[in-house]
Write a protein that holds these residues in place. Sequence first.
Motif, PDB file in Angstrom:
ATOM      1  N   ILE A  26      55.221 -72.210 102.549  1.00 49.11           N
ATOM      2  CA  ILE A  26      54.113 -71.850 103.441  1.00 49.11           C
ATOM      3  C   ILE A  26      53.917 -72.952 104.482  1.00 49.11           C
ATOM      4  N   PHE A  27      54.058 -74.188 104.043  1.00 51.54           N
ATOM      5  CA  PHE A  27      53.954 -75.331 104.948  1.00 51.54           C
ATOM      6  C   PHE A  27      55.025 -75.256 106.035  1.00 51.54           C
ATOM      7  N   VAL A  28      56.248 -74.932 105.641  1.00 54.68           N
ATOM      8  CA  VAL A  28      57.352 -74.788 106.596  1.00 54.68           C
ATOM      9  C   VAL A  28      57.073 -73.647 107.563  1.00 54.68           C
ATOM     10  N   LEU A  29      56.598 -72.547 107.045  1.00 60.89           N
ATOM     11  CA  LEU A  29      56.303 -71.376 107.873  1.00 60.89           C
ATOM     12  C   LEU A  29      55.277 -71.723 108.959  1.00 60.89           C
ATOM     13  N   VAL A  30      54.206 -72.393 108.560  1.00 56.54           N
ATOM     14  CA  VAL A  30      53.143 -72.737 109.510  1.00 56.54           C
ATOM     15  C   VAL A  30      53.653 -73.711 110.569  1.00 56.54           C
ATOM     16  N   GLN A  31      54.358 -74.754 110.131  1.00 57.61           N
ATOM     17  CA  GLN A  31      54.864 -75.729 111.085  1.00 57.61           C
ATOM     18  C   GLN A  31      55.863 -75.114 112.067  1.00 57.61           C
ATOM     19  N   SER A  32      56.701 -74.227 111.581  1.00 55.77           N
ATOM     20  CA  SER A  32      57.692 -73.579 112.439  1.00 55.77           C
ATOM     21  C   SER A  32      57.025 -72.650 113.447  1.00 55.77           C
ATOM     22  N   ALA A  33      56.043 -71.890 112.988  1.00 55.87           N
ATOM     23  CA  ALA A  33      55.366 -70.933 113.869  1.00 55.87           C
ATOM     24  C   ALA A  33      54.578 -71.639 114.961  1.00 55.87           C
ATOM     25  N   THR A  34      53.984 -72.787 114.629  1.00 53.09           N
ATOM     26  CA  THR A  34      53.133 -73.469 115.605  1.00 53.09           C
ATOM     27  C   THR A  34      53.894 -74.460 116.485  1.00 53.09           C
ATOM     28  N   GLN A  35      55.031 -75.012 115.989  1.00 53.44           N
ATOM     29  CA  GLN A  35      55.714 -76.054 116.759  1.00 53.44           C
ATOM     30  C   GLN A  35      57.187 -75.781 117.017  1.00 53.44           C
ATOM     31  N   GLY A  36      57.734 -74.725 116.477  1.00 51.99           N
ATOM     32  CA  GLY A  36      59.110 -74.375 116.800  1.00 51.99           C
ATOM     33  C   GLY A  36      60.102 -74.613 115.678  1.00 51.99           C
ATOM     34  N   LYS A  37      61.304 -74.046 115.880  1.00 49.79           N
ATOM     35  CA  LYS A  37      62.344 -74.100 114.855  1.00 49.79           C
ATOM     36  C   LYS A  37      62.785 -75.528 114.559  1.00 49.79           C
ATOM     37  N   LEU A  45      63.906 -80.893 106.147  1.00 49.20           N
ATOM     38  CA  LEU A  45      64.697 -82.070 105.771  1.00 49.20           C
ATOM     39  C   LEU A  45      63.818 -83.101 105.058  1.00 49.20           C
ATOM     40  N   GLY A  46      62.569 -83.230 105.504  1.00 50.49           N
ATOM     41  CA  GLY A  46      61.653 -84.138 104.822  1.00 50.49           C
ATOM     42  C   GLY A  46      61.351 -83.681 103.405  1.00 50.49           C
ATOM     43  N   LEU A  47      61.121 -82.380 103.249  1.00 45.00           N
ATOM     44  CA  LEU A  47      60.875 -81.830 101.912  1.00 45.00           C
ATOM     45  C   LEU A  47      62.078 -82.070 100.999  1.00 45.00           C
ATOM     46  N   CYS A  48      63.269 -81.876 101.542  1.00 44.44           N
ATOM     47  CA  CYS A  48      64.485 -82.075 100.737  1.00 44.44           C
ATOM     48  C   CYS A  48      64.662 -83.543 100.362  1.00 44.44           C
ATOM     49  N   THR A  49      64.247 -84.447 101.236  1.00 44.86           N
ATOM     50  CA  THR A  49      64.285 -85.869 100.902  1.00 44.86           C
ATOM     51  C   THR A  49      63.354 -86.154  99.723  1.00 44.86           C
ATOM     52  N   GLY A  50      62.205 -85.502  99.736  1.00 43.65           N
ATOM     53  CA  GLY A  50      61.293 -85.633  98.604  1.00 43.65           C
ATOM     54  C   GLY A  50      61.919 -85.119  97.320  1.00 43.65           C
ATOM     55  N   LEU A  51      62.682 -84.029  97.430  1.00 40.98           N
ATOM     56  CA  LEU A  51      63.351 -83.471  96.253  1.00 40.98           C
ATOM     57  C   LEU A  51      64.400 -84.426  95.696  1.00 40.98           C
ATOM     58  N   VAL A  52      65.032 -85.200  96.577  1.00 42.84           N
ATOM     59  CA  VAL A  52      65.986 -86.217  96.114  1.00 42.84           C
ATOM     60  C   VAL A  52      65.258 -87.230  95.226  1.00 42.84           C
ATOM     61  N   GLN A 111      57.658 -88.031 112.879  1.00 44.98           N
ATOM     62  CA  GLN A 111      56.382 -87.592 112.319  1.00 44.98           C
ATOM     63  C   GLN A 111      56.559 -86.303 111.524  1.00 44.98           C
ATOM     64  N   LEU A 112      57.344 -85.385 112.062  1.00 47.27           N
ATOM     65  CA  LEU A 112      57.573 -84.111 111.383  1.00 47.27           C
ATOM     66  C   LEU A 112      58.359 -84.320 110.085  1.00 47.27           C
ATOM     67  N   TYR A 113      59.390 -85.152 110.171  1.00 50.09           N
ATOM     68  CA  TYR A 113      60.194 -85.465 108.984  1.00 50.09           C
ATOM     69  C   TYR A 113      59.330 -86.119 107.916  1.00 50.09           C
ATOM     70  N   ARG A 114      58.470 -87.047 108.340  1.00 52.78           N
ATOM     71  CA  ARG A 114      57.588 -87.742 107.401  1.00 52.78           C
ATOM     72  C   ARG A 114      56.588 -86.784 106.769  1.00 52.78           C
ATOM     73  N   ARG A 115      56.129 -85.797 107.544  1.00 50.95           N
ATOM     74  CA  ARG A 115      55.212 -84.802 106.984  1.00 50.95           C
ATOM     75  C   ARG A 115      55.846 -84.094 105.791  1.00 50.95           C
ATOM     76  N   GLY A 116      57.108 -83.721 105.937  1.00 47.97           N
ATOM     77  CA  GLY A 116      57.792 -83.039 104.844  1.00 47.97           C
ATOM     78  C   GLY A 116      57.904 -83.906 103.606  1.00 47.97           C
ATOM     79  N   ILE A 117      58.238 -85.182 103.796  1.00 49.91           N
ATOM     80  CA  ILE A 117      58.368 -86.103 102.666  1.00 49.91           C
ATOM     81  C   ILE A 117      57.037 -86.259 101.947  1.00 49.91           C
ATOM     82  N   VAL A 118      55.985 -86.547 102.721  1.00 50.06           N
ATOM     83  CA  VAL A 118      54.662 -86.765 102.119  1.00 50.06           C
ATOM     84  C   VAL A 118      54.177 -85.509 101.413  1.00 50.06           C
ATOM     85  N   MET A 119      54.386 -84.357 102.050  1.00 53.75           N
ATOM     86  CA  MET A 119      53.958 -83.087 101.456  1.00 53.75           C
ATOM     87  C   MET A 119      54.590 -82.892 100.085  1.00 53.75           C
ATOM     88  N   ASN A 120      55.867 -83.196  99.977  1.00 51.89           N
ATOM     89  CA  ASN A 120      56.585 -82.988  98.719  1.00 51.89           C
ATOM     90  C   ASN A 120      56.224 -84.037  97.666  1.00 51.89           C
TER      91      ASN A 120
END
Length: 208
Positions: A26-37, A45-52, A111-120
Motif C-alpha cells: 500500500i505504501f508503494v502504491l501511494v508513493q507511486s501514484a503521487t510521485q511517479g514510477k 528498493l528501500g523496502l528490499c534493503t530492509g528485507l536483507v 529520500q525515497l530510498y530511505r523511506r522504503g528502508i525505514v518503513m520496512n
Amino acid sequence: MLSLQTAIAFFGVSLLLGVTPGPDNIFVLVQSATQGKRAGMLVVLGLCTGLVVHTSAVALGLAAVFAASETAFVVLKMVGAGYLAYLAWGAFRAPVTEGSDASAPLLRPLQLYRRGIVMNLTNPKVVFFFLAFLPQFVDARRGSVVLQLAELGAIFILATLVTFGAISYFAASLGQRLRGSARAQQWMNRAAGAVFAALALRLAVAQR
C-alpha cells in the motif's frame, strides 16, 4: 542448499503474499501514484534493503532475541508509527503543482530510498513474519540452515521486486493522468495522508 522444488514453491507463495494488501505494498502504491514510477521503484528498493536486514537477522538468530523483548517491540512499533504520522502530515501539507512540474518527483532519490528502508525496518511485524515463515521451508538434512535461510530471503526479495514493481508501474500510470489536474493532485495528497495516518494507527495498536 534448497531443492529446486522448494525454491519454486516458496517463490510462488511469496508472489501471492506480495499482492496481498499490506502496509508495504500500500505504501508503494501511494508513493507511486503521487510521485511517479521512478519514485515508487526507489521505495521498493528501500523496502528490499530492509528485507536483507531482516533475512540476516533471522539467519543469525538476532530476530529471535528481538522477538523475546516486549520493550524492543513497543519501541520499534512506536518509532514506525511516529514516522508514518510524519509522512501523513507531509502529505496533507504537500504543495500542488501545475504544468510540467506536476509530474516531477517532490523528493530526492535518496529520500525515497530511505523511506522504503525505514518503513520496512520499523515494522516489527516483519520480524515475526520472517521468523514464522522462512523456517517452514528449511530442511536441516540439506546442509547449512543459515545458507538456506539466506537463499529463501533472496527469493522473497526477488518476488517482492516483481510484485511491488508491477504495483508501482500501474499506480504510477494512473497517477500520471491525475497529476495533470491540480484538484486531482490535492485529492491524491489527502488520500495519501489518510493512508499514512491509518497505517500509523494500525502499527501503534499492533500486538505481538
